[in-house]
Enzyme design. Structure first.
Site, short mmCIF file in Angstrom:
data_model
loop_
_atom_site.label_atom_id
_atom_site.label_comp_id
_atom_site.label_asym_id
_atom_site.label_seq_id
_atom_site.Cartn_x
_atom_site.Cartn_y
_atom_site.Cartn_z
N LYS A 110 -97.28 -58.92 29.72
CA LYS A 110 -97.70 -58.32 28.45
C LYS A 110 -99.20 -58.49 28.23
O LYS A 110 -99.86 -57.59 27.71
CB LYS A 110 -96.89 -58.89 27.29
N LYS A 189 -89.74 -44.34 34.49
CA LYS A 189 -88.71 -44.90 33.61
C LYS A 189 -88.94 -44.38 32.18
O LYS A 189 -90.08 -44.38 31.71
CB LYS A 189 -88.84 -46.43 33.65
N LYS A 192 -90.86 -45.92 25.57
CA LYS A 192 -91.75 -45.47 24.49
C LYS A 192 -93.21 -45.70 24.87
O LYS A 192 -94.07 -44.96 24.46
CB LYS A 192 -91.40 -46.12 23.16
P1 ADP Z 1 -88.92 -49.30 25.94
O1 ADP Z 1 -89.11 -49.34 27.44
O2 ADP Z 1 -88.81 -47.92 25.41
O3 ADP Z 1 -89.94 -50.16 25.24
P2 ADP Z 1 -87.19 -51.52 25.41
O4 ADP Z 1 -87.90 -52.34 26.44
O5 ADP Z 1 -87.39 -51.84 23.96
O6 ADP Z 1 -87.52 -49.97 25.67
O7 ADP Z 1 -85.66 -51.54 25.78
C1 ADP Z 1 -84.59 -51.85 24.93
C2 ADP Z 1 -83.33 -51.85 25.76
O8 ADP Z 1 -83.09 -50.55 26.34
C3 ADP Z 1 -83.41 -52.83 26.94
O9 ADP Z 1 -82.16 -53.49 27.06
C4 ADP Z 1 -83.65 -51.96 28.14
O10 ADP Z 1 -83.07 -52.51 29.30
C5 ADP Z 1 -82.99 -50.64 27.75
N1 ADP Z 1 -83.76 -49.52 28.33
C6 ADP Z 1 -84.98 -49.09 27.91
N2 ADP Z 1 -85.42 -48.03 28.64
C7 ADP Z 1 -84.44 -47.79 29.56
C8 ADP Z 1 -84.31 -46.82 30.61
N3 ADP Z 1 -85.23 -45.90 30.84
N4 ADP Z 1 -83.20 -46.86 31.36
C9 ADP Z 1 -82.22 -47.80 31.11
N5 ADP Z 1 -82.30 -48.73 30.14
C10 ADP Z 1 -83.39 -48.74 29.37
#
Ligand code: ADP
Ligand code: TRP
Length: 321
Positions: A110, A189, A192
């Protein structure tokens, strides 16, 4: 079995979040005693705007409720409504070697991404351990990126128990990997932070615009195509029936199909998939007081568990005797 997970309030959730995590959280409700919370204390480690913390917390709450989180069964609350967890985090901090936190990769990642190297970000895994231990959680469903934090939690719990007696249940992780990573519209992937998402409750027009722009290769219409290398097909797999998917697979392999055609169908299927929940989402938006009540009720139920474990930990450490 007590199942617990925290969800960061990061705005409107996308279909990657749904298929990667939420769907499994919702399914686990049928068989387990589930505790889910919105991790707003954790969100502060990345210094968001205050109005975003508040709005995103409500958005994530409404998304979960609309998609079927059952508050009669599941305890669902906002982390900061049970501040007891911060006191436990302090007790845990005092048995946590600094080196254990220095080995955590998410802090380094991070900071490398540009987040400020604040103490909260560094101590993040201790607060996460407190979240898990204060509710006597057995199982913690998380994405693979969180596995290290659960190992740290186990390590901290064992150290505390060895120092002060058997207070904490040692939790297990439960890695959510039932779906592969959901690709975003640019093929990376879906996340957001990449601005490549399709929202769960995205209005049709906006969803269509995004889906029609999904990156594909430049194989001409008449030539055969490989579905397993196609971002559109990867998303189709999540929402199409087995029969329909087999049909599309044949059409990819036979040639004569343009990507525009399968993208149009993907728009329809995504809209249909989430259609049953849209009305509920709109009702919640129009009744934010109810949403706040749900969180307040969840906090009360969560607190009832948390105060007991915290008191045991305080007494064990020699406080308040
Ligand atoms: P972002 O990548 O949008 O910031 P987060 O890290 O907040 O998303 O993810 C929240 C949950 O959603 C986590 O458990 C993560 O493993 C799942 N997740 C997020 N993006 C994906 C994706 N593209 N494919 C599968 N699972 C995802
Ligand atoms: N760190 C988790 C994430 O970023 C969110 C979280 C906070 C959590 N506390 C937790 C997850 C406790 C599981 C258990 O996704």
């Amino acid at each position: 079995m007590r199942v617990l997970s925290g969800i960061q309030p990061s705005g409107r959730l996308h279909i990657g979040n749904f298929f990667g995590a939420m769907r499994q959280h919702l399914k686990l409700q049928a068989e387990h005693d589930c505790f889910y919370f919105i991790a707003d204390y954790h969100a502060l480690t990345s210094n968001p705007k205050p109005e975003d913390v508040a709005q995103h917390t409500l958005d994530v709450t409404m998304d979960y409720l609309a998609l079927g989180l059952d508050t009669k069964k599941t305890v669902f609350w906002r982390q900061s409504d049970v501040p007891e967890v911060l006191e436990l985090a302090w007790l845990l901090s005092c048995v946590t070697p600094k080196g254990l936190l220095e080995r955590c990769t998410s802090y380094k990642d991070k900071v490398a991404q540009g987040l400020s190297a604040n103490h909260g970000l560094f101590a993040y895994p201790v607060l996460q351990a407190a979240d898990i231990l204060i509710y006597k959680s057995d199982l913690v469903p998380v994405g693979a990126d969180q596995k290290q934090h659960i190992e740290v939690t186990r390590d901290i719990a064992i150290r505390f128990n060895n120092t002060y007696g058997e207070i904490f249940t040692i939790p297990k992780d439960y890695i959510l990997e039932s779906v592969a990573v959901v690709p975003g519209i640019d093929g990376r992937k879906m996340s957001k932070s990449y601005n490549n998402t399709i929202g769960i409750f995205e209005p049709e027009k906006a969803a269509k615009k995004k889906i029609m722009s999904i990156v594909t290769d430049s194989t001409p219409v008449e030539e055969p195509k490989n579905p397993n290398k196609c971002n559109v097909f990867a998303l189709l797999k999540l929402v199409a029936s087995a029969e329909e998917l087999a049909e599309w697979e044949g059409r990819y392999r036979n040639g004569g199909m343009g990507y525009g055609e399968v993208k149009k169908r993907l728009v329809e299927l995504i809209m249909e998939y989430f259609q049953p929940y849209r009305q509920k989402r709109t009702e919640l938006e129009n009744n934010v007081d109810y949403v706040r009540e749900v969180l307040a009720d969840g906090a009360e139920r969560a607190k009832a568990v948390a105060v007991k474990i915290l008191e045991q930990a305080r007494q064990a450490a020699g406080l308040g005797r």
